[in-house]
Design an enzyme around this catalytic site. Structure first.
Site, PDB file in Angstrom:
ATOM      1  N   ARG A   1      17.980  44.105  14.650  1.00 50.67           N
ATOM      2  CA  ARG A   1      16.418  44.272  14.339  1.00 50.67           C
ATOM      3  C   ARG A   1      15.433  43.017  14.849  1.00 50.67           C
ATOM      4  NH1 ARG A   1      14.665  43.864   9.870  1.00 50.67           N
ATOM      5  NH2 ARG A   1      13.051  45.572   9.980  1.00 50.67           N
TER       6      ARG A   1
ATOM      7  N   GLU B   1      13.732  60.411   0.968  1.00 49.15           N
ATOM      8  CA  GLU B   1      14.957  59.817   1.535  1.00 49.15           C
ATOM      9  C   GLU B   1      14.648  58.717   2.033  1.00 49.15           C
ATOM     10  OE1 GLU B   1      14.390  62.726   4.843  1.00 49.15           O
ATOM     11  OE2 GLU B   1      15.178  64.363   3.780  1.00 49.15           O
ATOM     12  N   PRO B   2      14.397  57.742   0.779  1.00 46.76           N
ATOM     13  CA  PRO B   2      14.543  56.210   1.325  1.00 46.76           C
ATOM     14  C   PRO B   2      16.005  55.720   1.793  1.00 46.76           C
ATOM     15  CG  PRO B   2      14.937  56.484  -1.180  1.00 46.76           C
ATOM     16  CD  PRO B   2      14.812  58.005  -0.545  1.00 46.76           C
ATOM     17  N   GLY B   3      15.735  54.725   2.655  1.00 49.66           N
ATOM     18  CA  GLY B   3      16.775  54.223   3.196  1.00 49.66           C
ATOM     19  C   GLY B   3      17.007  52.514   3.048  1.00 49.66           C
TER      20      GLY B   3
ATOM     21  N   GLY C   1      10.830  55.737   4.142  1.00 47.26           N
ATOM     22  CA  GLY C   1       9.899  55.045   4.850  1.00 47.26           C
ATOM     23  C   GLY C   1       9.251  53.952   3.950  1.00 47.26           C
TER      24      GLY C   1
ATOM     25  N   TYR D   1      19.922  48.681   8.212  1.00 47.78           N
ATOM     26  CA  TYR D   1      20.019  48.681   9.739  1.00 47.78           C
ATOM     27  C   TYR D   1      20.602  47.344  10.374  1.00 47.78           C
ATOM     28  CZ  TYR D   1      16.876  52.382   8.534  1.00 47.78           C
ATOM     29  OH  TYR D   1      16.558  53.584   8.201  1.00 47.78           O
TER      30      TYR D   1
ATOM     31  N   CYS E   1      24.567  36.588  25.899  1.00 44.03           N
ATOM     32  CA  CYS E   1      23.992  36.288  26.995  1.00 44.03           C
ATOM     33  C   CYS E   1      22.742  37.069  27.548  1.00 44.03           C
ATOM     34  CB  CYS E   1      24.927  36.555  28.437  1.00 44.03           C
ATOM     35  SG  CYS E   1      24.449  35.952  29.647  1.00 44.03           S
ATOM     36  N   GLU E   2      21.763  36.915  26.534  1.00 39.45           N
ATOM     37  CA  GLU E   2      20.353  37.758  26.706  1.00 39.45           C
ATOM     38  C   GLU E   2      19.353  36.664  26.167  1.00 39.45           C
ATOM     39  OE1 GLU E   2      20.096  40.730  28.164  1.00 39.45           O
ATOM     40  OE2 GLU E   2      21.765  41.582  28.042  1.00 39.45           O
TER      41      GLU E   2
END
Length: 463
Positions: free
Chosen positions: A326, A287-289, A253, A387, A358-359
């Site tokens: 994101r 547990e870093p990402g 985190g 991510y 198309c959003e």
């Protein structure tokens, strides 16, 4: 739209691998424009040096206090990236059977892999037990039962820890907060001791400790202190009941620096761990990402069109929300750099950057200090190493984005684009099958398919 004020000349004194040289943006010793001539945009590009440096910096802070590191594979699951970290001695934190296979393919010993996640299937649990995983972080009473049943069927003992929900709000975005009482993650802290005792009595389980993870992109260290203090109290309480608790998994985190927001103080983070749980004598893991890979990656894109809007000019890019989810999913703000050093022209317009999907949510924000832009210009979304590619999709039947790794003066593609021809191959129709009666195994029909259209071979072009 959110307006972002970016200064591409200010790349950070701690990022000597990302610089403008001879007017062009370089990752290490490679000019990104040269990569873009060889690899069609959009593509992700990572610095091997940045990943190694981040790991070594974190390890230097936490290893002296007895903390081991497992990378959160969901942040970036490319096996080349996993292999870089594995070479440094990093373990892996996985959340699916697919991530387990990726970690093993990258050369990570099974004994250094932790399996987290609320919805593990029995097949995934069995595979984890068979290969000798370090531990399974179970998240419910029902999962404890499932793991025990799988282990019994295999004739093995399964190593588990119990993931705790301490009801600590990390005060980040609601969609990346994981430890409040209404979250799907973890076991309420008040229920843990009893469940731990029940699990410890099961001969199929080796119950090794407790785990916690409170969210992502955390800059304020106080939620970590509250969560870790709660875990320390829990461990002391359980030991007072005669329970053996040798391991404590503290999750990840840690946020990263972006724009003018500095990153968390890693020395302070390590001090909090030492002060809150260092006295327990537990084997400690973090547990870093994002912290290990987020700032090590850029997403390179081309300006397709410029469009005048009432609010100002809009740049339509060849990168979309399918490539970088994101902003649409988390309201995330990514700095944007130009691949050619822009003029410091404060009179240059503010550009809203949007993608081709198309959003209406396919937009990235409004930016200034990018200079005067033209169709064909190249830009890079910064801080995109986490991510980004791991969440990418083929929505709108767009190619799955490529990934590139730079090391010194060389680069290579570490995931090529998956184009429409490959996607269509996955959709060639199989034979019709008929449901079997209850209790019998289904069998494939041996009769020829009657639909002439489906009998016709599908012709797939090659790229």
């Amino acid at each position: 739209m959110t307006k972002h004020t970016e200064s591409p000349n200010r790349l950070g004194k701690d990022r000597d691998w990302l610089v403008y040289q001879a007017g062009g943006l370089h990752i290490e010793d490679v000019c990104l424009s040269a990569v873009a001539r060889a690899v069609p945009t959009p593509f992700y590009c990572y610095s091997a040096d940045a990943i190694r440096s981040a790991y070594k910096y974190l390890a230097s802070a936490v290893n002296p206090i007895g903390v081991s590191i497992c990378f959160a594979v969901k942040a970036n699951s490319n096996i080349a990236v996993l292999g870089l970290l594995a070479e440094l001695g990093c373990g892996m934190d996985i959340v699916s059977g697919g991530e387990l296979e990726r970690a093993l393919a990258a050369g990570v010993p099974a004994s250094k892999i932790i399996f987290s996640g609320v919805g593990k299937t029995r097949a995934e649990i069995a595979r984890a037990v068979e290969v000798g995983i370090h531990q399974i972080n179970v998240e419910s009473a029902a999962e404890i039962t499932a793991v025990a049943e799988v282990a019994r069927g295999l004739g093995q003992r399964a190593p588990i820890t119990l993931r705790v929900n301490p009801d600590v709000d990390a005060k980040t975005h609601a969609k990346i907060t994981t430890a409040t009482k209404d979250s799907k993650f973890g076991i309420p802290i008040g229920d843990v001791a009893d469940l731990y005792a029940e699990a410890a009595a099961m001969p199929e389980l080796e119950v090794l400790g407790v785990a916690v993870h409170i969210g992502s992109q955390i800059h304020d260290m106080s939620p970590f202190r509250r969560a870790f203090s709660a875990m320390a109290d829990l461990v002391v309480f359980m030991r007072g009941r005669g329970l053996v608790v040798p391991r404590l998994d503290l999750g990840g985190g840690i946020g990263i620096a972006s724009n003018d927001t500095p990153g968390p103080d890693i020395a302070e983070y390590a001090a909090i761990i030492a002060e809150t749980v260092g006295h327990l004598g537990c084997q400690l893991t973090v547990e870093p990402g994002r912290w290990l890979v987020g700032r090590a990656g850029l997403l390179v894109t081309e300006v397709l069109y410029l469009k005048e809007m009432q609010s100002g000019p809009m740049a339509i890019l060849d990168v979309g929300m399918n490539d970088l989810m994101r902003p649409a999913l988390y309201d995330a703000q990514h700095p944007v750099l130009t691949l050619h050093e822009p003029r410091t022209d404060r009179a240059a317009p503010h550009y809203s950057l949007v993608g081709p999907i198309c959003e209406s949510s396919d937009q990235f924000g409004t930016y200034d200090r990018l200079g005067e832009m033209r169709a064909g210009d190249l830009l890079a979304f910064d801080c995109a190493g986490a991510y980004g590619a791991s969440m990418a999709s083929t929505y709108n039947s767009r190619d799955l984005v490529a990934e590139v790794l730079v090391e010194g003066s060389r680069f290579r593609t570490i995931r090529r684009r998956q184009d429409i021809s490959e996607m269509l191959r996955l959709e060639q129709a199989g034979r019709w099958q008929f449901p079997a009666p209850e209790g019998q195994e289904a069998t494939r029909s041996a009769q020829p398919v009657s639909d002439g259209a489906l009998r016709t071979p599908v012709t797939i072009g090659t790229s």
